[in-house]
Scaffold this active site. Structure first.
Site, mmCIF file in Angstrom:
data_model
loop_
_atom_site.group_PDB
_atom_site.id
_atom_site.type_symbol
_atom_site.label_atom_id
_atom_site.label_comp_id
_atom_site.label_asym_id
_atom_site.label_seq_id
_atom_site.Cartn_x
_atom_site.Cartn_y
_atom_site.Cartn_z
ATOM 1 C CG ASN A 197 52.591 7.642 -0.261
ATOM 2 O OD1 ASN A 197 51.957 6.638 0.074
ATOM 3 N ND2 ASN A 197 52.056 8.604 -0.988
ATOM 4 C CG HIS A 198 49.942 11.022 0.991
ATOM 5 N ND1 HIS A 198 49.984 12.116 0.163
ATOM 6 C CD2 HIS A 198 49.456 10.009 0.233
ATOM 7 C CE1 HIS A 198 49.533 11.792 -1.035
ATOM 8 N NE2 HIS A 198 49.216 10.515 -1.016
ATOM 9 C CG ASP A 211 49.276 7.606 2.813
ATOM 10 O OD1 ASP A 211 50.455 7.903 3.087
ATOM 11 O OD2 ASP A 211 48.878 7.443 1.647
ATOM 12 C CD GLN A 247 43.852 5.924 -0.734
ATOM 13 O OE1 GLN A 247 44.856 6.591 -0.881
ATOM 14 N NE2 GLN A 247 42.644 6.449 -0.794
ATOM 15 N NE ARG A 302 29.142 20.520 -9.318
ATOM 16 C CZ ARG A 302 28.300 19.685 -9.899
ATOM 17 N NH1 ARG A 302 28.734 18.903 -10.878
ATOM 18 N NH2 ARG A 302 27.037 19.637 -9.529
ATOM 19 C CG ASP A 340 45.574 4.462 2.423
ATOM 20 O OD1 ASP A 340 46.380 5.158 1.788
ATOM 21 O OD2 ASP A 340 45.708 3.232 2.587
ATOM 22 C CG HIS A 377 51.290 3.399 3.055
ATOM 23 N ND1 HIS A 377 49.975 3.590 3.439
ATOM 24 C CD2 HIS A 377 51.472 4.192 1.976
ATOM 25 C CE1 HIS A 377 49.413 4.476 2.646
ATOM 26 N NE2 HIS A 377 50.298 4.852 1.736
ATOM 27 N NE ARG A 396 27.927 20.384 -15.770
ATOM 28 C CZ ARG A 396 27.363 19.458 -15.015
ATOM 29 N NH1 ARG A 396 26.449 18.650 -15.546
ATOM 30 N NH2 ARG A 396 27.674 19.332 -13.744
ATOM 31 C CG HIS A 452 44.468 9.996 2.656
ATOM 32 N ND1 HIS A 452 45.714 10.486 2.364
ATOM 33 C CD2 HIS A 452 44.428 8.745 2.106
ATOM 34 C CE1 HIS A 452 46.406 9.589 1.670
ATOM 35 N NE2 HIS A 452 45.657 8.519 1.513
ATOM 36 N NE ARG A 481 24.169 22.087 -14.789
ATOM 37 C CZ ARG A 481 24.196 20.946 -14.124
ATOM 38 N NH1 ARG A 481 24.892 20.859 -13.014
ATOM 39 N NH2 ARG A 481 23.552 19.891 -14.566
ATOM 40 C CG HIS A 538 50.397 2.809 -1.355
ATOM 41 N ND1 HIS A 538 50.504 4.182 -1.377
ATOM 42 C CD2 HIS A 538 51.025 2.361 -2.481
ATOM 43 C CE1 HIS A 538 51.167 4.554 -2.467
ATOM 44 N NE2 HIS A 538 51.488 3.472 -3.158
ATOM 45 C CG ASP A 581 51.935 14.445 1.098
ATOM 46 O OD1 ASP A 581 52.745 13.901 0.333
ATOM 47 O OD2 ASP A 581 50.736 14.121 1.161
#
Length: 546
Positions: free
Chosen positions: A118-119, A86, A250, A406, A43, A215, A375, A45, A371, A248, A122
């Site tokens: 699986n990724h 991944d 993780q 943010r 993973d 995976h 919030r 990524h 912010r 997978h 993508d």
């Protein structure tokens, strides 16, 4: 035509024989002990570069791998480096370059094989083909079929210091529902257990040791809920696998007791891998945070685990300093970055940074996410983020913690950097299928989040009346929530693990972490709908607090 000379013909024959991985040696000698070290990650990524705190990254990872190889070789042993898949999806600098720096970095690291994740599906199939061509190691999967034929090699046999080690690949059956349908047209993800039961006997006739690079996920005691079967279930059902190198789910696979995983594992401490039906199962969390190291001995047919460790790659903890402030310090000894890897990856990191300035869309006016607003009250940016997540996962409604948003989006052209300022954390999005009764329990829990806090909830796809912190009316898709119906909720993984005090959803049997990064989901949504009209995301009176 001139005939080739005898010496040239002999050289061609030798080269052809050397290229047949399935032929290998005759087998290990009797009464001789062979030392074999399996190194593994999963993973990845897109995390080819270290993060802002100096954690992980392929440059420090190469330092560790090189050191282990040198140590093991000096002691007369051999090393195999495997990935649980991944490689794709997770970091903008990598995603923008189709993971080219990641695969090139893996080549330099000297990976021997990887499971298909699986990724890897993508992006369009042409990208996957490019990555397969780029990789100097095989991508393995026995259970992926393309129009009736295996899409990848099911296994490869390696000569590891005189021991024939067969490595089989397997990929989660859930892949088809986790990627865009266009990317898997004509592709079947068949039963991992059925395919393993076909392949393992074949491998056993050719190899001395059988490893599954998978995976599929590690689910404690095989409790996989609605997700496809994982490593534990397969190990229990299939005889003859010595080791599973997984991915997978993780998580670090470190067991406190039989069938009890330590989900609060602390970097640098001892890690005991899982064992099921005589099969060891390992997994090294995610992102290259660790390099897993499994040292085995092989003698007269016995493949014995000598020791196991997860080596943290510059992972850091927050500590208080003498002046009352906080600082980040490594859990273990600082690992230097390999200069050759840095030289390879730096240009890609620079290109990635430049690409963050590209225009991804536009907005007619500012979309509010300040912010002080998000919030305290329903905000357009909260609605926009929620709708983007719903669109990606086909969810019925979303709940967004205000602290995960943010910034606002400015009027005019929008860059990828603008998107990352809104969602800088790299959280992934997750879905949970809930009954109407469970929906009401969840909504009542999040409705109590304090105004002014990062936990304050933003909503999309649901109309609410909240009276005194209790939901007195809830409607989804224009109709009152039905306790007997099922609805899909989408949230980020920070909320799912209980961040900001949200209800923990990881243990729910329908929980799925899609792996899609929130900022990338938002970016795609913006691009597909630009120019944005801020009025489309105005919260209006969808959520009323009394």
């Amino acid at each position: 035509m001139q005939m080739p000379n005898r010496r040239f013909t002999l050289l061609l024959l030798v080269a052809a024989l050397a290229g047949c991985s399935s032929m290998g040696p005759k087998g290990p000698e009797k009464d001789k002990t062979y030392n074999i070290t399996i190194l593994h990650t999963n993973d990845h990524h897109g995390h080819f570069w270290k993060n802002s705190d100096g954690e992980y990254g392929l440059s420090a990872q190469k330092t560790v791998v090189d050191q282990v190889r040198a140590e093991v070789t000096a002691a007369g042993g051999s090393v195999l480096l495997l990935s649980g898949g991944d490689i794709n999806t997770g970091v903008p600098e990598s995603d923008l370059q189709d993971a080219v720096p990641d695969f090139k970095g893996m080549n330099l690291l000297g990976f021997d094989a990887m499971a298909v994740g699986n990724h890897e599906f993508d992006k369009p199939r042409v990208v996957l083909k490019m990555q397969r061509d780029l990789a100097t190691f095989p991508m393995l999967s026995a259970n992926i079929y393309d129009n009736g034929q295996r899409m990848f090699a099911p296994y490869k046999i390696f000569n590891v210091g005189g021991v024939r080690v067969g490595v089989m690949g397997l990929t989660t059956e859930d892949t088809y529902k986790m990627v865009h349908p266009d990317n898997v047209k004509g592709v079947e993800f068949r039963s991992v257990i059925a395919e393993a039961n076909k392949v393992v006997p074949e491998l056993r006739s050719k190899a001395d040791v059988v490893i599954a690079a998978t995976h599929m996920g590690h689910y404690t005691n095989g409790n996989h809920g609605t997700q496809a079967e994982g490593d534990v279930e397969m190990a229990r059902a299939v005889k003859g696998i010595d080791l599973v190198v997984g991915g997978h789910s993780q998580n670090p696979v470190c067991m406190k007791a039989e069938n009890v995983r330590d989900d609060a594992y602390v970097p640098g401490t001892a890690c005991a891998p899982d064992r099921q039906n005589g099969t060891w199962i390992v997994q090294a969390h995610e992102w290259g945070k660790y390099v897993g190291r499994a040292d085995f001995s092989y003698r007269n047919g016995e493949f014995k685990l000598v020791k196991y460790a997860l080596i943290p790659i510059n992972l850091k903890k927050t500590v208080k300093t003498d002046d009352g402030k906080t600082a980040k310090v490594v859990y273990t000894t600082e690992i230097a970055e390999n200069k050759e890897m840095l030289a390879l990856l730096t240009p890609y990191q620079n290109i990635g940074q430049e690409k963050l300035g590209i225009t991804v869309g536009s907005s007619d006016v500012r979309i509010e996410g300040d912010r002080s607003v998000i919030r305290a009250q329903p905000a357009a940016m909260g609605v926009l983020v929620g709708l983007s997540m719903m669109d990606k996962t086909k969810a019925d409604f979303s709940v967004v913690n205000a602290g995960g948003v943010r910034d606002s989006l400015p009027a005019g052209p929008l860059t990828y950097k603008d998107v990352l300022k809104v969602q800088p954390f790299g959280n992934t999005i997750a879905t949970v299928d809930l009954t109407g009764a469970e929906v009401m329990d969840y909504l009542n829990a999040v409705a109590k989040m304090s105004v002014g806090s990062g936990a304050f909830s933003q909503f999309a796809g649901v109309q609410l009346v909240i009276t005194g912190g209790v939901v007195s009316n809830a409607r989804i898709r224009g109709a009152a929530v039905d306790p007997t119906k099922t609805y899909r909720l989408v949230i980020n993984n920070f909320q799912a693990v209980g961040g900001d005090g949200y209800p923990k959803m990881l243990a729910h049997k329908t929980y799925v972490d899609t792996g899609f990064v929130d900022a990338d989901v938002l970016r795609s949504f913006i691009t597909s709908r630009s120019p944005l009209k801020a009025a489309d995301f105005a919260p209006g009176d969808a959520v009323v607090r009394k």
